[in-house]
Enzyme design. Structure first.
Site, short mmCIF file in Angstrom:
data_model
loop_
_atom_site.label_atom_id
_atom_site.label_comp_id
_atom_site.label_asym_id
_atom_site.label_seq_id
_atom_site.Cartn_x
_atom_site.Cartn_y
_atom_site.Cartn_z
CG HIS A 116 -4.51 0.16 4.49
ND1 HIS A 116 -5.50 0.03 3.55
CD2 HIS A 116 -3.63 1.08 4.00
CE1 HIS A 116 -5.23 0.85 2.53
NE2 HIS A 116 -4.12 1.50 2.79
CG ASP A 151 -5.68 6.92 1.60
OD1 ASP A 151 -4.86 7.56 2.28
OD2 ASP A 151 -5.36 5.97 0.84
CG HIS A 153 -3.94 3.03 -1.05
ND1 HIS A 153 -3.19 4.13 -0.73
CD2 HIS A 153 -3.23 2.33 -1.98
CE1 HIS A 153 -2.06 4.10 -1.43
NE2 HIS A 153 -2.06 3.02 -2.21
CG ASP A 238 -2.95 8.10 -0.78
OD1 ASP A 238 -4.09 8.58 -0.68
OD2 ASP A 238 -2.60 7.07 -0.18
ZN ZN Z 1 -3.44 5.58 0.80
#
Ligand code: ZN
Length: 335
Positions: A116, A151, A153, A238
């Site tokens: 991120h 991931d 996200h 995740d």
């Molecule tokens: Zn994540």
């Protein structure tokens, strides 16, 4: 080979934070139990020059000099944070160099995570973009790199850093609509990078069958056509059905299969240059058994996995994969 340093366990953003040292401790303990904690190499910190390829100087100076504060409300900085973040980036750069030089997979067991973190920002538990720094280090040596981000996200930082770059192919599977909000199928990159940013925006509930469809119909054909010289994987756990933060539903065998296919592709296309980098994942057993399962598979072994429920038998992510194929049909030969 594994790149790991116990200093990664000293990073504590805040006392009750989900991105906690126990995550990585659980992985390392399981590797030890399974006799998989072998060929462990000690990394050194990344240099500012290495980070300047992906982050702007004012951001690096701000983070270095902050000492105590926040990059966002969930990404706190303490006096030791800068040094540990440099070590995580260094481990990822060095794992990639070793994999490229030796022609075998490397696993970077790092904290804090990185995907991120963008050109001039951190956030979402990320400070410096580990995998982007490693990819940019290879690009600086004239190589083309594919980053597969599994991931849950969207890796908005990695995506933005390479948005106008053709020497890095970024492909992400993620739950769309949660943090950070980016990653629509129609975001294909810009300028020279058009077509090299591939987003597969899954909805809640997508699991093993959806990821299989994404891999078969999109990820494998695009990577094959791109012909990378190394494959780097942002492996967050995740997207697992036991993860408390997201709604995706990969099982442990689903994750291991996905990584097995990715590893086979690296073997066939780029001389076994595969780098696996820890990102998110917040259920300790899921983290531990998936990482142990993946490391075992990279060594030609299998371990027993317990979290094996199949929650997405029909592949509810097929429309997302179709949307991405439509967005990319001018760039790639897709069936
Ligand atoms: Zn994540």
């Amino acid at each position: 080979m594994l790149f790991y340093d116990p200093r990664f366990l000293e990073h504590v953003s805040s006392p009750m934070h989900v991105e906690r040292p126990e995550r990585l401790r659980a992985i390392v303990e399981r590797l030890r139990t399974e006799a998989l904690l072998t060929d462990v190499r000690t990394p050194s910190a990344a240099t500012v020059a290495e980070l300047r390829r992906v982050h702007r100087q004012p951001f690096l100076e701000f983070f270095r000099d902050l000492t105590e504060g926040f990059l966002d409300p969930e990404t706190a900085v303490h006096p030791e944070t800068w040094g540990i973040a440099l070590l995580a980036a260094g481990a990822t750069i060095q794992a990639t160099r070793a994999s490229v030089a030796e022609g075998r997979p490397a696993v970077a067991l790092v904290r804090p995570p990185g995907h991120h973190a963008g050109p001039d920002y951190g956030g979402g538990f990320c400070y410096l973009n580990n995998i982007a720094a490693a990819a940019a280090d290879q690009v600086a040596q004239g190589r083309r790199v594919a980053i597969l981000d599994y991931d849950a996200h969207h890796g908005n930082g990695t995506s933005e850093i390479f948005s106008d770059e053709a020497a890095v192919l970024y492909i992400s599977t993620h739950q769309y609509g949660i943090y950070p909000g980016t990653g629509a199928a129609e975001d294909v990159g810009k300028g020279e990078g058009r077509g090299f940013n591939v987003n597969i925006p899954f909805t809640s509930g997508c699991g093993d069958e959806s990821f299989r469809i994404a891999y078969d119909d999109l990820i494998e054909p695009v990577v094959r056509e791109y012909k990378p010289e190394a494959i780097l994987v942002s492996l967050g756990i995740d997207a697992h059905y036991r993860d408390p933060l997201t709604g995706l539903s990969l099982s442990s065998p689903g994750y291991v299969d996905l990584m097995t296919w990715s590893a086979e592709l690296a073997k066939e296309l780029c001389g076994n240059r595969l780098v696996v980098v820890l990102e998110g994942g917040y259920h300790l057993q899921a983290l531990a058994e998936v990482y142990a399962g993946v490391v075992a598979r990279l060594q030609g072994r299998r371990i027993d996995l317990e979290l094996t429920q199949l929650l997405d038998p029909k592949g509810k992510g097929r429309p997302a994969v179709e949307a991405t194929k439509r967005a990319h049909k001018e760039f790639w030969n897709l069936r």
